[in-house]
Motif scaffolding. Structure first.
Motif, PDB file in Angstrom:
ATOM      1  N   LEU A  40     -37.667  16.250  -5.917  1.00 43.55           N
ATOM      2  CA  LEU A  40     -38.583  17.000  -6.790  1.00 43.55           C
ATOM      3  C   LEU A  40     -37.809  17.954  -7.694  1.00 43.55           C
ATOM      4  O   LEU A  40     -38.172  18.151  -8.862  1.00 43.55           O
ATOM      5  N   ALA A  41     -36.738  18.533  -7.166  1.00 42.41           N
ATOM      6  CA  ALA A  41     -35.907  19.419  -7.996  1.00 42.41           C
ATOM      7  C   ALA A  41     -35.309  18.625  -9.159  1.00 42.41           C
ATOM      8  O   ALA A  41     -35.242  19.113 -10.296  1.00 42.41           O
ATOM      9  N   ALA A  42     -34.888  17.392  -8.878  1.00 40.00           N
ATOM     10  CA  ALA A  42     -34.305  16.555  -9.935  1.00 40.00           C
ATOM     11  C   ALA A  42     -35.377  16.144 -10.950  1.00 40.00           C
ATOM     12  O   ALA A  42     -35.141  16.163 -12.165  1.00 40.00           O
ATOM     13  N   ILE A  43     -36.553  15.775 -10.454  1.00 38.80           N
ATOM     14  CA  ILE A  43     -37.661  15.402 -11.341  1.00 38.80           C
ATOM     15  C   ILE A  43     -38.048  16.603 -12.213  1.00 38.80           C
ATOM     16  O   ILE A  43     -38.213  16.486 -13.432  1.00 38.80           O
ATOM     17  N   ARG A  58     -35.787  17.234 -15.049  1.00 40.77           N
ATOM     18  CA  ARG A  58     -35.940  16.348 -16.219  1.00 40.77           C
ATOM     19  C   ARG A  58     -36.995  16.865 -17.212  1.00 40.77           C
ATOM     20  O   ARG A  58     -37.076  16.374 -18.337  1.00 40.77           O
ATOM     21  N   VAL A  59     -37.854  17.786 -16.770  1.00 42.25           N
ATOM     22  CA  VAL A  59     -38.803  18.392 -17.717  1.00 42.25           C
ATOM     23  C   VAL A  59     -38.489  19.874 -17.914  1.00 42.25           C
ATOM     24  O   VAL A  59     -39.328  20.649 -18.390  1.00 42.25           O
ATOM     25  N   GLY A  60     -37.280  20.270 -17.527  1.00 37.40           N
ATOM     26  CA  GLY A  60     -36.825  21.639 -17.776  1.00 37.40           C
ATOM     27  C   GLY A  60     -37.448  22.688 -16.879  1.00 37.40           C
ATOM     28  O   GLY A  60     -37.501  23.869 -17.230  1.00 37.40           O
ATOM     29  N   VAL A  61     -37.931  22.274 -15.703  1.00 38.09           N
ATOM     30  CA  VAL A  61     -38.567  23.217 -14.773  1.00 38.09           C
ATOM     31  C   VAL A  61     -37.636  23.461 -13.591  1.00 38.09           C
ATOM     32  O   VAL A  61     -37.034  22.520 -13.062  1.00 38.09           O
ATOM     33  N   THR A  62     -37.509  24.728 -13.201  1.00 31.06           N
ATOM     34  CA  THR A  62     -36.714  25.077 -12.029  1.00 31.06           C
ATOM     35  C   THR A  62     -37.656  25.551 -10.925  1.00 31.06           C
ATOM     36  O   THR A  62     -38.566  26.348 -11.187  1.00 31.06           O
ATOM     37  N   ILE A  63     -37.428  25.048  -9.712  1.00 31.10           N
ATOM     38  CA  ILE A  63     -38.237  25.495  -8.567  1.00 31.10           C
ATOM     39  C   ILE A  63     -37.447  26.594  -7.859  1.00 31.10           C
ATOM     40  O   ILE A  63     -36.403  26.324  -7.280  1.00 31.10           O
ATOM     41  N   SER A  64     -37.925  27.824  -7.919  1.00 29.98           N
ATOM     42  CA  SER A  64     -37.183  28.920  -7.279  1.00 29.98           C
ATOM     43  C   SER A  64     -37.432  28.914  -5.773  1.00 29.98           C
ATOM     44  O   SER A  64     -38.475  28.449  -5.303  1.00 29.98           O
ATOM     45  N   ILE A 116     -32.709  21.515  12.251  1.00 29.03           N
ATOM     46  CA  ILE A 116     -31.598  21.007  11.448  1.00 29.03           C
ATOM     47  C   ILE A 116     -31.637  21.641  10.062  1.00 29.03           C
ATOM     48  O   ILE A 116     -32.578  21.423   9.289  1.00 29.03           O
ATOM     49  N   VAL A 117     -30.605  22.420   9.776  1.00 28.35           N
ATOM     50  CA  VAL A 117     -30.483  23.060   8.463  1.00 28.35           C
ATOM     51  C   VAL A 117     -29.658  22.137   7.564  1.00 28.35           C
ATOM     52  O   VAL A 117     -28.548  21.733   7.929  1.00 28.35           O
ATOM     53  N   LEU A 118     -30.231  21.826   6.405  1.00 25.43           N
ATOM     54  CA  LEU A 118     -29.652  20.815   5.514  1.00 25.43           C
ATOM     55  C   LEU A 118     -29.408  21.393   4.130  1.00 25.43           C
ATOM     56  O   LEU A 118     -29.876  22.474   3.798  1.00 25.43           O
ATOM     57  N   HIS A 119     -28.718  20.591   3.301  1.00 25.26           N
ATOM     58  CA  HIS A 119     -28.583  20.859   1.859  1.00 25.26           C
ATOM     59  C   HIS A 119     -27.901  22.204   1.610  1.00 25.26           C
ATOM     60  O   HIS A 119     -28.183  22.850   0.591  1.00 25.26           O
ATOM     61  N   VAL A 120     -27.045  22.664   2.510  1.00 24.46           N
ATOM     62  CA  VAL A 120     -26.378  23.955   2.299  1.00 24.46           C
ATOM     63  C   VAL A 120     -25.645  23.914   0.958  1.00 24.46           C
ATOM     64  O   VAL A 120     -24.857  23.001   0.678  1.00 24.46           O
ATOM     65  N   ALA A 121     -25.932  24.907   0.111  1.00 24.95           N
ATOM     66  CA  ALA A 121     -25.331  24.935  -1.232  1.00 24.95           C
ATOM     67  C   ALA A 121     -24.765  26.326  -1.534  1.00 24.95           C
ATOM     68  O   ALA A 121     -25.362  27.326  -1.134  1.00 24.95           O
ATOM     69  N   PRO A 122     -23.620  26.386  -2.215  1.00 25.20           N
ATOM     70  CA  PRO A 122     -22.814  25.254  -2.621  1.00 25.20           C
ATOM     71  C   PRO A 122     -22.217  24.542  -1.397  1.00 25.20           C
ATOM     72  O   PRO A 122     -21.981  25.167  -0.363  1.00 25.20           O
ATOM     73  N   GLU A 123     -21.947  23.259  -1.551  1.00 20.43           N
ATOM     74  CA  GLU A 123     -21.367  22.494  -0.453  1.00 20.43           C
ATOM     75  C   GLU A 123     -19.929  22.928  -0.187  1.00 20.43           C
ATOM     76  O   GLU A 123     -19.271  23.548  -1.049  1.00 20.43           O
ATOM     77  N   SER A 124     -19.436  22.566   0.973  1.00 18.43           N
ATOM     78  CA  SER A 124     -18.097  23.024   1.364  1.00 18.43           C
ATOM     79  C   SER A 124     -17.014  22.475   0.434  1.00 18.43           C
ATOM     80  O   SER A 124     -16.038  23.168   0.134  1.00 18.43           O
ATOM     81  N   ALA A 125     -17.180  21.261  -0.081  1.00 22.92           N
ATOM     82  CA  ALA A 125     -16.123  20.643  -0.889  1.00 22.92           C
ATOM     83  C   ALA A 125     -15.903  21.330  -2.226  1.00 22.92           C
ATOM     84  O   ALA A 125     -14.870  21.129  -2.862  1.00 22.92           O
ATOM     85  N   GLN A 131     -24.740  17.536  -9.679  1.00 26.01           N
ATOM     86  CA  GLN A 131     -25.039  18.946  -9.416  1.00 26.01           C
ATOM     87  C   GLN A 131     -25.339  19.129  -7.924  1.00 26.01           C
ATOM     88  O   GLN A 131     -25.505  18.162  -7.195  1.00 26.01           O
ATOM     89  N   GLN A 132     -25.408  20.372  -7.515  1.00 18.90           N
ATOM     90  CA  GLN A 132     -25.657  20.661  -6.107  1.00 18.90           C
ATOM     91  C   GLN A 132     -27.119  20.358  -5.738  1.00 18.90           C
ATOM     92  O   GLN A 132     -27.975  20.151  -6.601  1.00 18.90           O
ATOM     93  N   ALA A 133     -27.383  20.353  -4.430  1.00 19.70           N
ATOM     94  CA  ALA A 133     -28.722  19.992  -3.945  1.00 19.70           C
ATOM     95  C   ALA A 133     -29.799  20.886  -4.541  1.00 19.70           C
ATOM     96  O   ALA A 133     -30.915  20.431  -4.819  1.00 19.70           O
ATOM     97  N   SER A 134     -29.482  22.149  -4.750  1.00 23.70           N
ATOM     98  CA  SER A 134     -30.477  23.078  -5.286  1.00 23.70           C
ATOM     99  C   SER A 134     -30.929  22.662  -6.692  1.00 23.70           C
ATOM    100  O   SER A 134     -32.016  23.043  -7.128  1.00 23.70           O
ATOM    101  N   ALA A 135     -30.106  21.876  -7.393  1.00 25.18           N
ATOM    102  CA  ALA A 135     -30.492  21.355  -8.713  1.00 25.18           C
ATOM    103  C   ALA A 135     -30.875  19.883  -8.626  1.00 25.18           C
ATOM    104  O   ALA A 135     -30.916  19.170  -9.629  1.00 25.18           O
ATOM    105  N   GLY A 136     -31.132  19.397  -7.415  1.00 23.72           N
ATOM    106  CA  GLY A 136     -31.633  18.039  -7.236  1.00 23.72           C
ATOM    107  C   GLY A 136     -30.579  16.955  -7.263  1.00 23.72           C
ATOM    108  O   GLY A 136     -30.903  15.777  -7.288  1.00 23.72           O
ATOM    109  N   CYS A 137     -29.292  17.344  -7.305  1.00 24.01           N
ATOM    110  CA  CYS A 137     -28.198  16.355  -7.342  1.00 24.01           C
ATOM    111  C   CYS A 137     -28.295  15.440  -8.561  1.00 24.01           C
ATOM    112  O   CYS A 137     -27.773  14.325  -8.529  1.00 24.01           O
TER     113      CYS A 137
END
Ligand code: FES
Length: 567
Positions: A279-282, A285-291, A481-490, A548-554
């Motif tokens: 949904l973050a990626a979608i 694409r219309v210029g919307v950020t989900i805070s 389970i905590v997922l999508h930790v951003a920024p990622e370690s790499a 991009q990172q998970a927070s921006a939908g990859c």
């Protein structure tokens, strides 16, 4: 048909438009299409049938039914292929190819002469990829999903992929069932065409597509093998033709308001964590950020109403019979933006003004009697996840909501595979398992966040532990389970600083995730942390350079943002 439509759209560039039209007509007629047919508006039908995608086994029948609907409505259907992503057939992970499919979808819609398009998708990454591509292509589009599988049977018990896959595998690992039984179960988990039978990622994205307004009302949950799925396909074809006469582009349907509606439904159905990334990626694409603040506010206001696996009891076939997305939307009507429009041109308010025949309250609860008073997902932040992380609290163990524990750290997926079942591993039930280097840049963000319980603990009956990673998790899985930790370690995220023996604190109440190590030590460790070498050629190099990172939908950085022009 007017100039610039149908077969006259986007002519091949030979420097002579009349020649290009003449040549195209001539070649099109070699397909056995009459001049009268070629003069009609064209609806492209995206066929994602693939021998490597079991979830799209029914795509040919859907293409046929869509085509029937298009023809009956007065246009010419032209099926065409794009990449198809079968979740379990892709290495290293299907997520690495979602953006490739989005690009393929966007470019083939734009490059070929179609006035509207019907997108046939289903398996996890295909629907977000198609929506992302269609938004950016800017051609009127209708999303049709392949529909969920029906359940199988094992010794009198209903089974559905893939929550039961994991449940039986966990029992096998714990020694509760033997090799003969797991082999029998293997043949009984996925027994029909269609997508996973629970509220996993595919089903969640289907519900989201319907809520956004891109899929026909009532179409998300119809089982793959049900006759009504073919009827929905036929109607999707007719709707696409109608969109040619009354154009509404995907970017006019996917708006900040319809995205908020989709987030409400995501919470109410206790949907997949993967849908947050998609949904973050979608939205991007219309210029919307989900805070994170808005996400958590929506989660706190929207109860879980649907009692389905992986969290509850039922399967998607039960959800459909119970009333489906229509019933959920009516329960949360007062929380929704009712002035959003769908592919039929109808507002959500007008749709929901029609009464429903019946709702099975065992499966879809009334707002006042929810499965859980708050939404299934929350966004966390803290010094371990400055740009956020996701926890599916509905699938987590409440006793672990406020946890402080000792970290047991795995440096990457290989390290995890090598040591997790080592009898010598220094691990206890109240420790915190941490996996690094499984984020988008490092590994394409595989569904590796569901770290297995170490065998020696599983055999003692340990069912859940706090687990943290920059990976994703299958929408059909469960646990704390905590997922999508951003920024990622790499890319230098603080997760890279975590070491075995550190203390980590999770607070669901405060929505925080912290590494209890002083900031100077974290900074020194990060400065010394090795960075993995990115791939240097081909798609994987493009991916590592621009994802991009998970927070921006990859999404790729050069694909995100509103607008349909090509750079
Ligand atoms: Fe395709 Fe689950 S494997 S939806």
């Amino acid at each position: 048909m007017t100039d610039g439509h149908g077969i006259r759209r986007g002519l091949t560039n030979y420097g002579d438009r009349a020649f290009a039209q003449y040549l195209r007509n001539s070649f099109a007629r070699s397909m056995g299409l009459s001049k009268e047919m070629l003069d009609k508006p064209i609806v492209g039908v995206v066929s994602t049938y693939s021998g490597f995608n079991n979830c799209h086994r029914d795509a040919p029948a859907l293409v046929e039914a869509v085509s029937r609907g298009v023809l009956a409505a007065g246009a010419l259907p032209l099926p065409f292929p794009t990449i198809s992503l079968g979740e379990v057939f892709l290495n290293p992970t299907s997520m690495a190819y979602r953006n490739l499919m989005a690009m393929d979808t966007e470019e083939m819609i734009r490059a070929q002469p179609m006035d509207a398009v019907v997108l046939i998708g289903g398996c996890d990454k295909t629907v977000p990829a198609q929506i992302m591509g269609a938004i950016s292509a800017g051609v009127p589009a209708v999303q049709l999903v392949t529909g969920p599988m029906s359940t199988g049977r094992h010794r009198g018990e209903r089974l559905g992929a893939c929550t039961d896959c994991r449940r039986f595998w966990a029992r096998y690992r714990a020694g509760e069932i033997d090799g003969a039984e797991i082999a029998a179960v293997e043949g009984r988990l996925a027994t029909t065409a269609g997508t996973c039978a629970v509220m996993g990622t595919a089903s969640t994205m289907a519900c989201i597509a319907e809520t956004l307004g891109l899929a026909l009302p009532g179409s998300a949950a119809i089982p793959a093998v049900h006759a009504d799925r073919l009827v929905a396909a036929e109607r999707s074809g007719a709707a696409a033709v109608d969109l040619i006469r009354r154009p509404i582009r995907p970017a006019e349907i996917v708006t900040e308001k319809s995205i908020e509606n989709a987030l409400r439904v995501l919470m109410a159905v206790s949907g997949s964590t993967n849908a947050v990334v998609h949904l973050a990626a979608i939205a991007g694409r219309v210029g919307v950020t989900i805070s994170r603040e808005r996400f958590n506010a929506i989660s706190d206001e929207t109860p879980v109403l649907v009692d389905l696996k992986p969290v509850g009891e039922g399967y998607m076939e039960d959800f459909h019979a119970a009333g489906g997305v229509d019933a959920v939307l009516r329960e949360i009507r007062h929380l929704l933006h009712l002035d959003t429009v769908d592919v039929l041109g109808e507002t959500l308010g007008a749709r929901l003004a029609r009464p429903l025949e019946w709702v099975d309250r065992k499966v879809i609860r009334p707002f006042a009697e929810p499965v859980s008073p708050v939404g299934g997902l929350i966004a966390l932040e803290g010094n371990l996840a400055p740009d956020g992380a996701i926890l599916k609290r509905a699938a987590a163990t409440p006793a672990l909501f406020e946890t402080e524990g000792r970290a047991v750290v795995f440096e990457d997926l290989e390290d995890l595979a090598r040591r997790i079942d080592d009898p010598a591993l220094d691990v206890a039930a109240d420790d915190v398992l941490v996996l690094k280097n499984a984020g988008p840049v490092a590994a394409g963000m595989p569904e590796a966040g569901y770290l297995p319980i170490p065998k020696k603990l599983a055999q003692k009956g340990v069912k859940d532990m706090l687990r943290i990673s920059d990976a994703r998790m299958s929408g059909t899985a469960f646990g704390t389970i905590v997922l999508h930790v951003a920024p990622e370690s790499a890319v230098g995220g603080p997760l890279a600083a975590a070491r075995s023996g550190d203390r980590i604190r999770l607070s669901v109440r405060d929505k925080r995730l912290d590494l209890l190590v002083d900031e100077a030590t974290i900074a020194a460790r990060l400065a010394a942390a090795p960075r993995p070498q990115p791939p240097t050629r081909g798609y994987r190099a493009l991916y590592a350079r621009t994802v991009q990172q998970a927070s921006a939908g990859c999404d790729f950085d050069f694909l995100a943002g509103a607008g349909t022009e090509q750079g």
